[in-house]
Design a protein around this motif. Structure first.
Motif, PDB file in Angstrom:
ATOM      1  N   PRO A  24      -4.493 -11.893 -17.254  1.00 42.69           N
ATOM      2  CA  PRO A  24      -4.941 -11.173 -18.445  1.00 42.69           C
ATOM      3  C   PRO A  24      -5.059 -12.103 -19.652  1.00 42.69           C
ATOM      4  O   PRO A  24      -4.130 -12.834 -19.973  1.00 42.69           O
ATOM      5  CB  PRO A  24      -3.842 -10.134 -18.674  1.00 42.69           C
ATOM      6  CG  PRO A  24      -3.109 -10.037 -17.391  1.00 42.69           C
ATOM      7  CD  PRO A  24      -3.266 -11.348 -16.701  1.00 42.69           C
ATOM      8  N   TYR A  25      -6.214 -12.081 -20.300  1.00 36.97           N
ATOM      9  CA  TYR A  25      -6.487 -12.835 -21.526  1.00 36.97           C
ATOM     10  C   TYR A  25      -6.352 -14.346 -21.348  1.00 36.97           C
ATOM     11  O   TYR A  25      -5.998 -15.050 -22.275  1.00 36.97           O
ATOM     12  CB  TYR A  25      -5.588 -12.357 -22.673  1.00 36.97           C
ATOM     13  CG  TYR A  25      -5.573 -10.869 -22.795  1.00 36.97           C
ATOM     14  CD1 TYR A  25      -6.713 -10.188 -23.187  1.00 36.97           C
ATOM     15  CD2 TYR A  25      -4.432 -10.151 -22.502  1.00 36.97           C
ATOM     16  CE1 TYR A  25      -6.711  -8.812 -23.283  1.00 36.97           C
ATOM     17  CE2 TYR A  25      -4.425  -8.778 -22.597  1.00 36.97           C
ATOM     18  CZ  TYR A  25      -5.567  -8.107 -22.992  1.00 36.97           C
ATOM     19  OH  TYR A  25      -5.569  -6.747 -23.079  1.00 36.97           O
ATOM     20  N   SER A  30      -4.880 -17.157 -11.641  1.00 37.84           N
ATOM     21  CA  SER A  30      -3.505 -17.048 -11.154  1.00 37.84           C
ATOM     22  C   SER A  30      -3.310 -17.790  -9.835  1.00 37.84           C
ATOM     23  O   SER A  30      -2.234 -18.314  -9.583  1.00 37.84           O
ATOM     24  CB  SER A  30      -3.097 -15.580 -11.010  1.00 37.84           C
ATOM     25  OG  SER A  30      -3.929 -14.916 -10.087  1.00 37.84           O
ATOM     26  N   ASP A  31      -4.336 -17.851  -8.988  1.00 36.68           N
ATOM     27  CA  ASP A  31      -4.176 -18.595  -7.745  1.00 36.68           C
ATOM     28  C   ASP A  31      -4.061 -20.096  -8.004  1.00 36.68           C
ATOM     29  O   ASP A  31      -3.333 -20.801  -7.306  1.00 36.68           O
ATOM     30  CB  ASP A  31      -5.305 -18.285  -6.756  1.00 36.68           C
ATOM     31  CG  ASP A  31      -6.695 -18.564  -7.301  1.00 36.68           C
ATOM     32  OD1 ASP A  31      -6.840 -18.712  -8.526  1.00 36.68           O
ATOM     33  OD2 ASP A  31      -7.638 -18.613  -6.490  1.00 36.68           O
ATOM     34  N   TYR A  65       5.351 -20.186 -17.650  1.00 36.46           N
ATOM     35  CA  TYR A  65       5.105 -18.757 -17.510  1.00 36.46           C
ATOM     36  C   TYR A  65       4.783 -18.369 -16.076  1.00 36.46           C
ATOM     37  O   TYR A  65       5.085 -17.266 -15.646  1.00 36.46           O
ATOM     38  CB  TYR A  65       4.002 -18.303 -18.459  1.00 36.46           C
ATOM     39  CG  TYR A  65       4.459 -18.308 -19.893  1.00 36.46           C
ATOM     40  CD1 TYR A  65       5.548 -17.546 -20.301  1.00 36.46           C
ATOM     41  CD2 TYR A  65       3.818 -19.086 -20.838  1.00 36.46           C
ATOM     42  CE1 TYR A  65       5.972 -17.559 -21.607  1.00 36.46           C
ATOM     43  CE2 TYR A  65       4.238 -19.103 -22.157  1.00 36.46           C
ATOM     44  CZ  TYR A  65       5.316 -18.331 -22.536  1.00 36.46           C
ATOM     45  OH  TYR A  65       5.741 -18.349 -23.837  1.00 36.46           O
ATOM     46  N   GLY A  66       4.180 -19.287 -15.317  1.00 32.98           N
ATOM     47  CA  GLY A  66       3.933 -19.018 -13.904  1.00 32.98           C
ATOM     48  C   GLY A  66       5.228 -18.876 -13.121  1.00 32.98           C
ATOM     49  O   GLY A  66       5.370 -17.986 -12.287  1.00 32.98           O
ATOM     50  N   LYS A  67       6.193 -19.757 -13.431  1.00 32.99           N
ATOM     51  CA  LYS A  67       7.501 -19.670 -12.774  1.00 32.99           C
ATOM     52  C   LYS A  67       8.186 -18.343 -13.107  1.00 32.99           C
ATOM     53  O   LYS A  67       8.734 -17.668 -12.235  1.00 32.99           O
ATOM     54  CB  LYS A  67       8.380 -20.835 -13.208  1.00 32.99           C
ATOM     55  CG  LYS A  67       9.701 -20.926 -12.481  1.00 32.99           C
ATOM     56  CD  LYS A  67      10.559 -22.048 -13.010  1.00 32.99           C
ATOM     57  CE  LYS A  67       9.933 -23.388 -12.733  1.00 32.99           C
ATOM     58  NZ  LYS A  67      10.830 -24.512 -13.075  1.00 32.99           N
ATOM     59  N   GLY A 132      -0.590 -11.993 -11.499  1.00 35.18           N
ATOM     60  CA  GLY A 132      -1.437 -11.418 -12.536  1.00 35.18           C
ATOM     61  C   GLY A 132      -0.862 -10.156 -13.158  1.00 35.18           C
ATOM     62  O   GLY A 132      -0.895  -9.993 -14.379  1.00 35.18           O
ATOM     63  N   ILE A 133      -0.307  -9.266 -12.336  1.00 37.44           N
ATOM     64  CA  ILE A 133       0.215  -8.017 -12.892  1.00 37.44           C
ATOM     65  C   ILE A 133       1.545  -8.214 -13.607  1.00 37.44           C
ATOM     66  O   ILE A 133       1.942  -7.375 -14.400  1.00 37.44           O
ATOM     67  CB  ILE A 133       0.330  -6.897 -11.828  1.00 37.44           C
ATOM     68  CG1 ILE A 133       1.315  -7.263 -10.726  1.00 37.44           C
ATOM     69  CG2 ILE A 133      -1.020  -6.554 -11.254  1.00 37.44           C
ATOM     70  CD1 ILE A 133       1.598  -6.136  -9.758  1.00 37.44           C
TER      71      ILE A 133
END
Length: 157
Positions: A24-25, A30-31, A65-67, A132-133
């Motif tokens: 989002p934004y 994300s992959d 933020y991915g972690k 993503g969610i």
């Protein structure tokens, strides 16, 4: 998607479904974030080439933020899986796995559960979907109304 009933009532009747690999934004997928997290070395130049960015700060931000999103998604999937019998989920679970391997194992278990519950109608989820969610819940700077917010830029004349 089009809802005929809402169209007849004169209300909003379309809904756009975006691909599950979008954050989002964000402009980075994300992959690609998950792929960057899976690299063991975390060299920022490699991470930048995976994400398609040139700034090391951006690479660090997506890794951070991915972690957090992977860990939050793992908790959410675990919560959903805990509601069902362990007889359905026959895959052994090892505690010595790192958080990425644990996340992939949980997604695989969730997909097995979906197929068990819904049969042929069960849609297997992509791991990037869960990132993503869960992205907005770990990235505090962007609200869901970000697109519609009007930001007044300072006068620089």
């Amino acid at each position: 998607m089009i809802c005929k009933r809402a169209k007849e009532r004169g209300k909003k009747y379309t809904k756009r479904l975006l691909p599950d690999f979008l954050l989002p934004y964000r402009v980075v997928r994300s992959d690609k974030t998950l792929e960057a997290l899976q690299k063991s070395s975390h060299k920022l130049d490699e991470v930048c080439s995976i994400l398609g960015c040139i700034d090391f700060r951006t690479a660090r931000e997506y890794l951070e933020y991915g972690k957090k999103a992977v860990k939050k998604a793992s908790l959410a999937i675990t919560e959903r899986l805990s509601r069902f019998s362990s007889k359905i989920l026959t895959t052994p679970f090892r505690l010595e796995q790192d958080y990425i391997s644990c996340f992939h194992s949980l997604v695989a278990r969730y997909n097995v559960l979906q197929i068990h519950l819904y049969g042929g109608m069960g849609i297997p989820y992509n791991p990037s979907y869960f990132i993503g969610i869960n992205w907005n819940s770990v990235h505090p700077n962007k609200s869901m109304t970000y697109v519609s917010d009007l930001q007044i830029h300072p006068d620089t004349s």
